[in-house]
Design a protein around this motif. Structure first.
Motif, PDB file in Angstrom:
ATOM      1  N   LYS A 122       0.848  -1.200   0.000  1.00 34.77           N
ATOM      2  CA  LYS A 122       0.000   0.000   0.000  1.00 34.77           C
ATOM      3  C   LYS A 122       0.886   1.254   0.000  1.00 34.77           C
ATOM      4  O   LYS A 122       0.631   2.211  -0.728  1.00 34.77           O
ATOM      5  N   ASN A 123       1.948   1.220   0.796  1.00 34.57           N
ATOM      6  CA  ASN A 123       2.840   2.383   0.883  1.00 34.57           C
ATOM      7  C   ASN A 123       3.514   2.721  -0.438  1.00 34.57           C
ATOM      8  O   ASN A 123       3.924   3.846  -0.652  1.00 34.57           O
ATOM      9  N   VAL A 124       3.672   1.698  -1.315  1.00 35.68           N
ATOM     10  CA  VAL A 124       4.291   2.012  -2.610  1.00 35.68           C
ATOM     11  C   VAL A 124       3.232   2.144  -3.710  1.00 35.68           C
ATOM     12  O   VAL A 124       3.535   2.116  -4.898  1.00 35.68           O
ATOM     13  N   GLY A 125       1.997   2.265  -3.324  1.00 39.27           N
ATOM     14  CA  GLY A 125       0.941   2.615  -4.281  1.00 39.27           C
ATOM     15  C   GLY A 125       0.248   1.452  -4.969  1.00 39.27           C
ATOM     16  O   GLY A 125      -0.454   1.666  -5.966  1.00 39.27           O
ATOM     17  N   VAL A 126       0.413   0.223  -4.460  1.00 39.63           N
ATOM     18  CA  VAL A 126      -0.244  -0.916  -5.133  1.00 39.63           C
ATOM     19  C   VAL A 126      -1.734  -0.931  -4.793  1.00 39.63           C
ATOM     20  O   VAL A 126      -2.124  -0.772  -3.636  1.00 39.63           O
ATOM     21  N   ARG A 178      -8.140 -11.511   1.458  1.00 43.32           N
ATOM     22  CA  ARG A 178      -9.159 -10.529   1.062  1.00 43.32           C
ATOM     23  C   ARG A 178      -9.472  -9.575   2.211  1.00 43.32           C
ATOM     24  O   ARG A 178      -9.641  -8.372   2.004  1.00 43.32           O
ATOM     25  N   GLN A 179      -9.578 -10.142   3.427  1.00 43.03           N
ATOM     26  CA  GLN A 179      -9.909  -9.287   4.581  1.00 43.03           C
ATOM     27  C   GLN A 179      -8.830  -8.222   4.793  1.00 43.03           C
ATOM     28  O   GLN A 179      -9.131  -7.043   4.950  1.00 43.03           O
ATOM     29  N   ILE A 180      -7.593  -8.669   4.773  1.00 41.99           N
ATOM     30  CA  ILE A 180      -6.501  -7.712   5.002  1.00 41.99           C
ATOM     31  C   ILE A 180      -6.438  -6.716   3.845  1.00 41.99           C
ATOM     32  O   ILE A 180      -6.238  -5.519   4.045  1.00 41.99           O
ATOM     33  N   GLY A 181      -6.674  -7.220   2.627  1.00 44.17           N
ATOM     34  CA  GLY A 181      -6.683  -6.332   1.471  1.00 44.17           C
ATOM     35  C   GLY A 181      -7.767  -5.265   1.618  1.00 44.17           C
ATOM     36  O   GLY A 181      -7.536  -4.078   1.373  1.00 44.17           O
ATOM     37  N   LYS A 182      -8.943  -5.687   2.052  1.00 42.59           N
ATOM     38  CA  LYS A 182     -10.063  -4.753   2.201  1.00 42.59           C
ATOM     39  C   LYS A 182      -9.714  -3.673   3.234  1.00 42.59           C
ATOM     40  O   LYS A 182      -9.940  -2.479   3.016  1.00 42.59           O
ATOM     41  N   GLU A 183      -9.139  -4.132   4.318  1.00 42.33           N
ATOM     42  CA  GLU A 183      -8.751  -3.206   5.385  1.00 42.33           C
ATOM     43  C   GLU A 183      -7.785  -2.137   4.881  1.00 42.33           C
ATOM     44  O   GLU A 183      -7.838  -0.994   5.283  1.00 42.33           O
ATOM     45  N   LEU A 184      -6.909  -2.555   3.967  1.00 44.28           N
ATOM     46  CA  LEU A 184      -5.872  -1.623   3.516  1.00 44.28           C
ATOM     47  C   LEU A 184      -6.156  -1.034   2.126  1.00 44.28           C
ATOM     48  O   LEU A 184      -5.324  -0.330   1.561  1.00 44.28           O
ATOM     49  N   GLY A 185      -7.316  -1.341   1.582  1.00 44.96           N
ATOM     50  CA  GLY A 185      -7.682  -0.750   0.290  1.00 44.96           C
ATOM     51  C   GLY A 185      -6.960  -1.377  -0.898  1.00 44.96           C
ATOM     52  O   GLY A 185      -6.676  -0.700  -1.886  1.00 44.96           O
ATOM     53  N   ILE A 186      -6.659  -2.664  -0.801  1.00 40.63           N
ATOM     54  CA  ILE A 186      -6.018  -3.364  -1.930  1.00 40.63           C
ATOM     55  C   ILE A 186      -6.959  -4.458  -2.425  1.00 40.63           C
ATOM     56  O   ILE A 186      -7.401  -5.301  -1.643  1.00 40.63           O
ATOM     57  N   ARG A 187      -7.253  -4.437  -3.706  1.00 39.82           N
ATOM     58  CA  ARG A 187      -8.151  -5.452  -4.256  1.00 39.82           C
ATOM     59  C   ARG A 187      -7.386  -6.772  -4.420  1.00 39.82           C
ATOM     60  O   ARG A 187      -6.255  -6.782  -4.916  1.00 39.82           O
ATOM     61  N   VAL A 188      -8.013  -7.860  -4.010  1.00 34.46           N
ATOM     62  CA  VAL A 188      -7.358  -9.171  -4.105  1.00 34.46           C
ATOM     63  C   VAL A 188      -8.124 -10.029  -5.104  1.00 34.46           C
ATOM     64  O   VAL A 188      -9.336 -10.208  -4.991  1.00 34.46           O
TER      65      VAL A 188
END
Ligand code: SF4
Length: 316
Positions: A205-209, A273-283
């Protein structure tokens, strides 16, 4: 052991189209036969035609590619997209390999052909300069499974270290590419622990993914043999437990593959998916490698020509 790079002449056409999974119909180029990275889990190492040590470098590849482009152009059959690295990484740590890679990429980009690659390697400056000229034509995908340096030294010791890969992902964003990340193969017991996934996702997330695709390790007899030989015994057996009771089956083109137990994969993907959702990353979960789960495409082609691709018209 010193890995040799043996120059050979490529005889078959370069713009060949593999007939499997989501690569169906898209020409795929491998610059070498074999890959200097030699990841412990690499299925391409088990192909009968792969050299057991070192790699074969197709030294005439740019020449052949130039001829094929010219001939296809005359017939109106230039591909929209060409993909790299289905069985070898295009950024292997060897000057001769990088030279052939650079010439081949330049030829395609100068013709306005989209290129897609998946890498765990180190991308050198001349490539960044080339990509910066054609940001809309380059689909850069980075393989990154774990930030653990222990994981790196066990499974992929000859690839770029995970922190360099993070910086490369960031650099790709900065020059206008839209990098995506492939977390494949997830190693059961090793890289699917919640704290590991969270750490990886936070850094991504920090590098914009914004999007990742995920899939667990698919075992084949040859991959099992490699893991048994190259991993500490306790780690090898702890991985194997996740496959216990699962029959060999057909996945993509291989008839003898073993998937991680279904419940375990379902739980694992849910966590991603849960962690992705929390951090705004689509899985996205790779549908080709999980044929027993509801199909999801991790179709990597994000080009403007995607519409044409989805209509099945893969050639101009
Ligand atoms: S980088 Fe890819 S192709 Fe090369 S050894 Fe690793 S998994 Fe195989």
């Amino acid at each position: 052991m010193v890995e040799t790079v043996k120059k050979v002449l490529r005889k078959s056409p370069v713009l060949k189209t593999p007939a499997f999974g989501c690569l169906q119909g898209i020409p795929a180029i491998n610059i070498t036969r074999g890959c200097l990275h030699r990841c412990a889990y690499c299925y391409a190492r088990c192909f009968p035609e792969t050299p057991s040590h070192g790699v074969f470098l197709y030294q005439n590849l740019p020449e052949k590619l130039a001829k094929e482009i010219s001939s296809r152009k005359k017939r109106g059959l230039l591909p929209d997209v060409v993909t790299f690295s289905t069985a070898s990484d295009l950024f292997q740590p060897h000057p001769e390999i990088l030279k052939i890679t650079h010439c081949s990429l330049r030829l395609l980009l100068e013709e306005g052909i989209n290129i897609s690659f998946l890498t765990k390697g180190r991308i050198t400056n001349e490539f960044w300069e080339l990509f910066a000229l054609y940001p809309d034509l380059v689909e850069a995908r980075f393989g990154l499974i774990s930030l653990s340096l222990t994981y790196h030294s066990l499974f992929e010791p000859r690839t770029a270290n995970p922190y360099l890969r993070l910086r490369q992902i960031e650099k790709a964003s900065l020059i206008g590419l839209k990098p995506s990340v492939r977390i494949d193969p997830v190693i059961p017991q090793i890289s699917d622990r919640p704290e590991k996934i969270f750490k990886l996702f936070r850094s991504l997330k920090n590098v914009g993914v914004k999007e990742v695709s995920v899939s667990y390790l698919v075992l084949r007899p040859g991959v099992m043999k490699q893991l048994r030989q190259e991993l500490p015994r306790d780690i090898f057996f702890s991985i194997l437990r996740a496959y216990q009771g699962v029959p060999w089956c057909q996945v993509i083109t291989s008839a003898t593959t073993k998937l991680v137990q279904k419940e375990r994969r379902e739980e694992g993907y849910k966590l991603f998916r849960q962690i992705g959702k929390e951090l705004g990353i689509r899985v996205r979960v790779c549908g080709c490698k999980n044929p027993d789960l509801p199909y999801e495409s991790c179709f990597p082609w994000g080009f403007s020509s995607r519409k044409r691709l989805s209509q099945g018209r893969l050639f101009k």
